[in-house]
Design a protein around this motif. Structure first.
Motif, short mmCIF file in Angstrom:
data_model
loop_
_atom_site.label_atom_id
_atom_site.label_comp_id
_atom_site.label_asym_id
_atom_site.label_seq_id
_atom_site.Cartn_x
_atom_site.Cartn_y
_atom_site.Cartn_z
N ILE A 224 0.82 -1.23 0.00
CA ILE A 224 0.00 0.00 0.00
C ILE A 224 0.85 1.27 0.00
O ILE A 224 0.50 2.26 -0.64
CB ILE A 224 -1.02 -0.01 1.18
CG1 ILE A 224 -2.01 1.14 1.07
CG2 ILE A 224 -0.32 0.00 2.54
CD1 ILE A 224 -2.99 0.99 -0.03
N GLY A 225 1.97 1.23 0.70
CA GLY A 225 2.81 2.43 0.82
C GLY A 225 3.44 2.90 -0.48
O GLY A 225 3.83 4.07 -0.58
N GLU A 226 3.55 2.03 -1.46
CA GLU A 226 4.20 2.43 -2.71
C GLU A 226 3.20 2.74 -3.83
O GLU A 226 3.59 3.09 -4.95
CB GLU A 226 5.18 1.35 -3.19
CG GLU A 226 4.53 0.01 -3.51
CD GLU A 226 5.50 -0.97 -4.15
OE1 GLU A 226 5.98 -0.68 -5.27
OE2 GLU A 226 5.75 -2.01 -3.53
N LEU A 227 1.91 2.62 -3.54
CA LEU A 227 0.91 2.76 -4.61
C LEU A 227 0.55 4.21 -4.91
O LEU A 227 0.41 5.03 -4.00
CB LEU A 227 -0.36 1.99 -4.25
CG LEU A 227 -0.21 0.48 -4.03
CD1 LEU A 227 -1.56 -0.14 -3.66
CD2 LEU A 227 0.35 -0.19 -5.29
N VAL A 259 -6.18 0.17 6.30
CA VAL A 259 -5.15 -0.10 5.30
C VAL A 259 -4.85 1.18 4.50
O VAL A 259 -3.69 1.54 4.28
CB VAL A 259 -5.59 -1.24 4.34
CG1 VAL A 259 -4.57 -1.43 3.23
CG2 VAL A 259 -5.78 -2.54 5.11
N MET A 260 -5.91 1.89 4.12
CA MET A 260 -5.71 3.11 3.32
C MET A 260 -4.97 4.20 4.11
O MET A 260 -4.34 5.08 3.52
CB MET A 260 -7.05 3.65 2.81
CG MET A 260 -7.67 2.82 1.68
SD MET A 260 -6.55 2.44 0.31
CE MET A 260 -6.09 4.06 -0.30
N GLU A 261 -5.02 4.13 5.43
CA GLU A 261 -4.29 5.10 6.25
C GLU A 261 -2.78 4.97 6.06
O GLU A 261 -2.03 5.90 6.36
CB GLU A 261 -4.67 4.94 7.72
CG GLU A 261 -6.01 5.61 8.04
CD GLU A 261 -6.54 5.29 9.43
OE1 GLU A 261 -7.58 5.85 9.78
OE2 GLU A 261 -5.91 4.46 10.14
N LYS A 262 -2.36 3.82 5.58
CA LYS A 262 -0.92 3.60 5.36
C LYS A 262 -0.50 4.02 3.94
O LYS A 262 0.68 3.92 3.58
CB LYS A 262 -0.58 2.12 5.56
CG LYS A 262 -0.78 1.66 7.00
CD LYS A 262 -0.64 0.16 7.10
CE LYS A 262 -1.10 -0.32 8.46
NZ LYS A 262 -1.38 -1.75 8.49
N ARG A 265 -0.53 10.06 0.78
CA ARG A 265 -1.68 10.97 0.78
C ARG A 265 -2.21 11.18 -0.65
O ARG A 265 -3.39 11.33 -0.88
CB ARG A 265 -1.27 12.31 1.41
CG ARG A 265 -2.43 13.26 1.54
CD ARG A 265 -2.08 14.56 2.25
NE ARG A 265 -3.14 15.54 2.10
CZ ARG A 265 -4.29 15.52 2.75
NH1 ARG A 265 -4.52 14.58 3.63
NH2 ARG A 265 -5.22 16.44 2.54
N GLU A 266 -1.29 11.16 -1.61
CA GLU A 266 -1.68 11.43 -3.00
C GLU A 266 -2.22 10.19 -3.71
O GLU A 266 -2.62 10.27 -4.88
CB GLU A 266 -0.49 11.95 -3.81
CG GLU A 266 0.32 13.07 -3.20
CD GLU A 266 1.27 12.59 -2.12
OE1 GLU A 266 1.93 11.54 -2.31
OE2 GLU A 266 1.32 13.22 -1.04
N CYS A 267 -2.19 9.06 -3.04
CA CYS A 267 -2.70 7.82 -3.68
C CYS A 267 -4.20 7.96 -3.93
O CYS A 267 -4.95 8.35 -3.04
CB CYS A 267 -2.42 6.63 -2.76
SG CYS A 267 -3.16 5.09 -3.34
N ILE A 268 -4.63 7.67 -5.16
CA ILE A 268 -6.06 7.81 -5.47
C ILE A 268 -6.71 6.43 -5.61
O ILE A 268 -6.06 5.46 -6.00
CB ILE A 268 -6.30 8.64 -6.76
CG1 ILE A 268 -5.62 7.98 -7.98
CG2 ILE A 268 -5.85 10.07 -6.57
CD1 ILE A 268 -6.04 8.60 -9.32
N ILE A 269 -7.97 6.39 -5.24
CA ILE A 269 -8.76 5.16 -5.42
C ILE A 269 -9.71 5.38 -6.59
O ILE A 269 -10.49 6.35 -6.60
CB ILE A 269 -9.60 4.82 -4.17
CG1 ILE A 269 -8.71 4.64 -2.95
CG2 ILE A 269 -10.43 3.56 -4.42
CD1 ILE A 269 -9.50 4.52 -1.64
N ALA A 289 -10.35 9.33 -2.34
CA ALA A 289 -11.55 8.99 -3.14
C ALA A 289 -11.59 9.79 -4.44
O ALA A 289 -11.77 11.01 -4.42
CB ALA A 289 -12.80 9.26 -2.31
N ALA A 290 -11.42 9.10 -5.55
CA ALA A 290 -11.47 9.78 -6.86
C ALA A 290 -12.61 9.23 -7.71
O ALA A 290 -12.82 9.68 -8.83
CB ALA A 290 -10.14 9.58 -7.59
#
Lengths: 312, 160
Positions: A224-227, A259-262, A265-269, A289-290
């Protein structure tokens, strides 16, 4: 056109799968979409003498309505085939239905539960056919929209790390998104899913042939941290040949807030919607949330597509 | 024809007129014979040689049929069962022509897609199955409509 694709290449073009488009054509489509996004309203009815037919042999909300909205915003008329009340109930074939729509309209948007239905329709119809989803195979306009959303929010598609989560076997949106990524240069692509819902062997083989390696077997928490982009999908209950198999995997791969807390910040779903259990409401208010923007841009993207195919 | 099976030599009577199908993958001779139709009904003489040594293939089968020339459709089917086969056309005990078969790049209407939800499997739809050659070895075709692959076993069992 800015990226070197020929405008004439769009005229009366069928849209069957995303692989049929070049990177430059997709970038040109995104540029046209941007114009509609920025314009907001009053589009001048460039398609006012055109008729768009929507023929959905499977349920649809976003794809059907966004195509209708896009056509209406450009001044075109829309005719809609409702499978439940049409001659299909009397046993009319798909081929005959397409012939009728060819005569009644200027472009046909078709969705069908059988893989290859849109290609077959394009062989029958002299009018352009746009695939709104064929079985578990292709959903090209969703893939265009997904890429557009990434491009818009992340400033490009290349060099990012993607994870597709959930049902990568039956979800045509996931398969089409993977095919779409072959047009660009992603840094890494993961498929996070139960073994039973991994991409089909022929899809993996085709992706490999196109130079895209999909990494399997990892848990979301581990990566998750690299996504940069999480692409969540609904488990496609309606496509499981054996419903007991669905029961085994339903509810798996829920995007938990913890999980998303990890995530960065710029990671989009992204999510093609509709969602069931895999995407909890509590994520809607997070910066990740995108998916509502993604859904909303479905109209300007399909406006751009219709204008390129029918306009001029 | 002399066919070598290890240290022994098997003598198979020559044919006056007909076709010798050579370089059939070992074990596929009966499948090839089925493509030609039932010899009992059609009345032609047949010799089958199986598991003979081959420099090219290790082991191979050979089918000799008297008085029969293969149609184009039979040659196409043969290419799907025995993609490396060689056809020797015999007149008055002499080989007058040779032809290598090769799997066609496109096969229309002959193979059936194994995907139950492929459009080509729908009843009453005027659509012909269409398969595109994906690999010669192992022989693999891909359905043009749904992308599903057909492997050697499925192809072989369908064309017989």
């Amino acid at each position: 056109m800015a990226h070197g694709a020929e405008e004439s290449g769009w005229k009366n073009r069928d849209v069957i799968d995303i692989l049929g488009f070049t990177k430059n054509e997709l970038l040109d489509l995104f540029e046209e979409t941007d114009k509609f996004v920025e314009q907001g309203s009053d589009f001048g009815e460039p398609l006012r003498h055109k008729i768009v037919a929507t023929a959905f042999f499977e349920p649809s909300t976003r794809t059907r309505l966004s195509f209708s909205s896009a056509a209406l915003r450009l001044g075109a008329k829309v005719i809609d085939l409702s499978a439940e009340v049409s001659s299909l109930m009397k046993g009319e074939s798909f081929a005959d239905t397409i012939r009728m729509l060819e005569a009644y309209s200027d472009l046909i948007v078709v969705r069908h539960p059988s893989e290859g239905a849109a290609l077959f329709a394009s062989e029958i119809s002299s009018k352009p056919v746009v695939n709104g989803g064929d079985g578990s195979q292709h959903h090209p306009t969703q893939a265009m929209l997904d890429l557009y959303t990434v491009n818009k929010l992340k400033g490009g598609v290349d060099g990012l790390t993607y994870a597709l989560v959930g049902d990568i076997k039956y979800a045509r949106t996931a398969t089409s998104f993977l095919y779409a990524l072959t047009k660009f240069n992603p840094r890494r692509v993961y498929a996070v899913c139960p073994e039973a819902l991994r991409p089909r062997a022929e899809v993996l083989k085709r992706l490999e042939g196109l130079g895209l390696r999909v990494e399997l077997g990892l848990e979301l928490e581990d990566i998750i941290g690299e996504l940069d982009v999480v692409y969540a999908t609904r488990i496609q209950k309606e496509r499981f040949p054996d419903q007991s198999e669905y029961e085994k995997v339903k509810g798996s791969y829920r995007l938990a807030r913890t999980v998303m807390e990890k995530a960065k910040r710029e990671c989009i779903i992204l999510h093609p919607l509709p969602r069931v259990e895999e995407l909890p409401y509590e994520l809607d208010s997070t910066p990740h949330a995108a998916y509502f923007k993604q859904a909303a841009w479905g109209v300007p993207l399909r406006m751009a597509l219709l204008k390129l195919i029918l306009g001029g | 024809m002399d066919s070598h099976t290890g240290n022994e030599t098997m003598i198979v009577q020559r044919i006056a007129n007909g076709t010798v199908i050579d370089h059939i993958p070992s074990g596929k001779a009966l499948a090839v014979l089925k493509l030609l139709g039932d010899p009992h009904i059609k009345g032609f003489r047949v010799a089958l040689v199986m598991n003979v040594s081959s420099k090219k293939m290790g082991k191979k089968d050979i089918v000799k049929v008297e008085g029969v020339e293969l149609s184009d459709e039979q040659v196409q089917r043969l290419a799907l069962v025995a993609p490396q086969a060689t056809l020797n056309f015999v007149r008055s005990y002499q080989v007058v022509a040779k032809r290598n078969v090769s799997p066609p790049s496109v096969v229309v209407g002959l193979l059936k897609c194994v995907n139950p939800t492929c459009i080509t499997g729908k009843q009453r739809e005027p659509v012909y199955s269409t398969f595109l050659l994906s690999s010669q070895a192992p022989l693999t075709y891909v359905c043009r409509y749904c992308g599903r692959e057909l492997g050697e076993y499925e192809i072989s069992s369908q064309v017989q």
